[in-house]
Design an enzyme around this catalytic site. Structure first.
Site, PDB file in Angstrom:
ATOM      1  N   ASN A   9       0.882  -1.164   0.000  1.00 15.33           N
ATOM      2  CA  ASN A   9       0.000   0.000   0.000  1.00 15.33           C
ATOM      3  C   ASN A   9       0.919   1.212   0.000  1.00 15.33           C
ATOM      4  O   ASN A   9       1.469   1.570   1.039  1.00 15.33           O
ATOM      5  CB  ASN A   9      -0.894  -0.027   1.248  1.00 15.33           C
ATOM      6  N   TRP A  10       1.065   1.799  -1.170  1.00 16.01           N
ATOM      7  CA  TRP A  10       2.031   2.902  -1.294  1.00 16.01           C
ATOM      8  C   TRP A  10       1.536   4.180  -0.626  1.00 16.01           C
ATOM      9  O   TRP A  10       2.290   5.126  -0.472  1.00 16.01           O
ATOM     10  CB  TRP A  10       2.327   3.180  -2.771  1.00 16.01           C
ATOM     11  N   LYS A  11       0.258   4.232  -0.281  1.00 10.41           N
ATOM     12  CA  LYS A  11      -0.336   5.464   0.269  1.00 10.41           C
ATOM     13  C   LYS A  11      -0.016   6.625  -0.668  1.00 10.41           C
ATOM     14  O   LYS A  11       0.118   6.413  -1.875  1.00 10.41           O
ATOM     15  CB  LYS A  11       0.152   5.689   1.709  1.00 10.41           C
ATOM     16  N   HIS A  94      -9.615   1.379   4.550  1.00 12.32           N
ATOM     17  CA  HIS A  94      -8.359   1.562   5.279  1.00 12.32           C
ATOM     18  C   HIS A  94      -8.608   2.487   6.465  1.00 12.32           C
ATOM     19  O   HIS A  94      -9.400   3.427   6.368  1.00 12.32           O
ATOM     20  CB  HIS A  94      -7.283   2.145   4.346  1.00 12.32           C
ATOM     21  N   GLU A  96      -7.035   4.872   7.606  1.00 10.07           N
ATOM     22  CA  GLU A  96      -6.820   6.303   7.332  1.00 10.07           C
ATOM     23  C   GLU A  96      -8.052   6.897   6.652  1.00 10.07           C
ATOM     24  O   GLU A  96      -8.406   8.053   6.890  1.00 10.07           O
ATOM     25  CB  GLU A  96      -5.548   6.484   6.492  1.00 10.07           C
ATOM     26  N   GLU A 166      -5.741  -4.820  10.345  1.00 10.79           N
ATOM     27  CA  GLU A 166      -4.733  -3.789  10.584  1.00 10.79           C
ATOM     28  C   GLU A 166      -5.053  -3.040  11.874  1.00 10.79           C
ATOM     29  O   GLU A 166      -5.856  -2.092  11.855  1.00 10.79           O
ATOM     30  CB  GLU A 166      -4.699  -2.796   9.417  1.00 10.79           C
ATOM     31  N   GLY A 172       2.130   2.321  10.704  1.00  9.19           N
ATOM     32  CA  GLY A 172       3.085   3.410  10.548  1.00  9.19           C
ATOM     33  C   GLY A 172       3.766   3.825  11.837  1.00  9.19           C
ATOM     34  O   GLY A 172       4.444   4.853  11.892  1.00  9.19           O
ATOM     35  N   SER A 211       3.112  -2.065  10.388  1.00  7.42           N
ATOM     36  CA  SER A 211       4.553  -2.135  10.674  1.00  7.42           C
ATOM     37  C   SER A 211       5.172  -3.511  10.377  1.00  7.42           C
ATOM     38  O   SER A 211       6.049  -3.967  11.103  1.00  7.42           O
ATOM     39  CB  SER A 211       4.851  -1.692  12.109  1.00  7.42           C
ATOM     40  N   GLY A 232       2.768  -1.084   4.252  1.00  7.96           N
ATOM     41  CA  GLY A 232       2.853   0.352   3.968  1.00  7.96           C
ATOM     42  C   GLY A 232       4.294   0.774   3.740  1.00  7.96           C
ATOM     43  O   GLY A 232       4.876   0.563   2.673  1.00  7.96           O
ATOM     44  N   GLY A 233       4.886   1.358   4.766  1.00  2.31           N
ATOM     45  CA  GLY A 233       6.228   1.936   4.649  1.00  2.31           C
ATOM     46  C   GLY A 233       7.253   1.007   4.014  1.00  2.31           C
ATOM     47  O   GLY A 233       8.046   1.433   3.147  1.00  2.31           O
TER      48      GLY A 233
END
Ligand code: PGA
Length: 248
Positions: A9-11, A94, A96, A166, A172, A211, A232-233
Site C-alpha cells: 500500500n504505497w499510500k 483503510h 486512514e 490492521e 506506521g 509495521s 505500507g512503509g
C-alpha cells in the site's frame, strides 16, 4: 492450502521516476517469491504500473474508490475506471480513510459491493484503535466492521475478497502486533466467517498489516491464520518489500 498474498500500500507516495526504480527493483527480484504479490498505488500512477506490470507476476490495484458508478461527483474515481486500468484489487475501509475522511462501516460496505460488482477484488481493512484494544473491545469492533459487509453483500461475497486485519495502533508506528496478538484476531475473523460458511472461511485470505518489516514477516506469516500482509512503509523499498514477499 491458501496461497499467501503480500500487497504493497504505497499510500500517497511516489513519483514517475521513483515508481520506475521501485518497480524495476521488485520485478528483478521476483524469481524466488512464492506468494502472490500486488501493489496498490495512487490513482495517477495506475497507467504507469499497468504498462510496467502487465504480463508480470505482480498484480496492481487502487487504494480507494467512489461508491457511485458515475455522475456529478467531482474528484471521485469509479470502479469501472479502475477496471479500465487493469486493477485486480481495491483497498476499501483503510483506517486512514475511516479516521481522516469519515468513512463509516456502511460506506465501506457500499464501496466493497461496487468493487465486486465491477469484477474486482476488495481488500477490506478492519482493525481496532489503541483505545478500543485497551477497552478490550477489539473483537466487537472488528466483528462490527465485518458484519457491515456481510449484511450487505452476504458471506459468500468473501469468496471473492481479501480481509486485512490492521490494528490502527500498529500502522506506521513501528509497533507491530505480536504474532500471538495478530493470530488471535485472525482466528476470531476466520471463526466468525466459519460460523456462516466453512468453505468460505477456509479459502479466505486474511492479511496482517501494521509495521510489517522483513525482520518480523516470517514469524507473522508463520501463524496459521495469517495469509500474508498489507505493507505500507516497507513497500517503498524494493529489497525490504521483496524480503517480506519471500516470507510469504
Ligand atoms: P505500515 O502501513 O506497514 O506502514 O504500518 C500498513 C498499512 O497502512 O496498510
Amino acid at each position: 492450502m491458501r496461497r499467501k498474498l503480500v500487497a504493497g500500500n504505497w499510500k500517497m507516495h511516489g513519483s514517475l521516476a521513483e515508481n520506475e526504480n521501485l518497480l524495476n527493483g521488485i520485478l528483478a527480484g521476483m524469481g524466488n517469491v512464492k506468494a502472490g504479490v500486488a501493489v496498490c498505488v495512487p490513482f495517477p500512477y495506475l497507467a504507469q504500473v499497468q504498462a510496467k506490470l502487465a504480463g508480470s507476476a505482480i498484480a496492481w490495484g487502487a487504494q480507494n474508490l467512489s461508491q457511485h458508478a458515475k455522475g456529478a461527483y467531482t474528484g471521485e474515481v469509479s470502479a469501472a475506471m479502475l477496471k479500465d486500468f487493469g486493477c485486480r484489487y481495491v483497498i476499501v475501509g483503510h483506517s486512514e480513510r475511516r479516521a481522516l475522511y469519515g468513512e463509516s462501516d456502511e460506506l465501506v460496505a457500499d464501496k466493497y459491493a461496487v468493487v465486486q460488482a465491477a469484477g474486482l477484488i476488495p481488500i477490506l481493512c478492519v482493525g481496532e484503535t489503541l483505545n478500543e484494544r485497551e477497552e478490550c473491545i477489539t473483537e466487537q469492533v472488528v466483528g462490527r466492521q465485518l458484519d457491515a459487509v456481510i449484511n450487505k453483500s452476504g458471506v459468500a461475497s468473501l469468496a471473492n475478497a481479501v480481509v486485512a486485519y490492521e490494528p490502527v495502533w500498529a500502522i506506521g508506528t513501528g509497533v507491530t502486533a505480536t504474532p500471538d496478538q495478530a493470530q488471535s484476531v485472525h482466528a476470531f475473523i476466520r471463526g466468525k466467517v466459519r460460523g456462516l460458511d466453512a468453505a468460505v472461511a477456509d479459502g479466505l485470505i486474511i492479511q496482517y498489516g501494521g509495521s510489517v518489516k522483513a525482520s518480523n514477516a516470517v514469524e507473522l506469516f508463520g501463524q496459521p491464520d495469517i495469509d500474508g500482509g498489507l505493507i505500507g512503509g516497507a513497500a517503498l523499498n524494493a529489497e525490504e518489500f521483496l524480503a517480506i514477499c519471500r516470507a510469504g
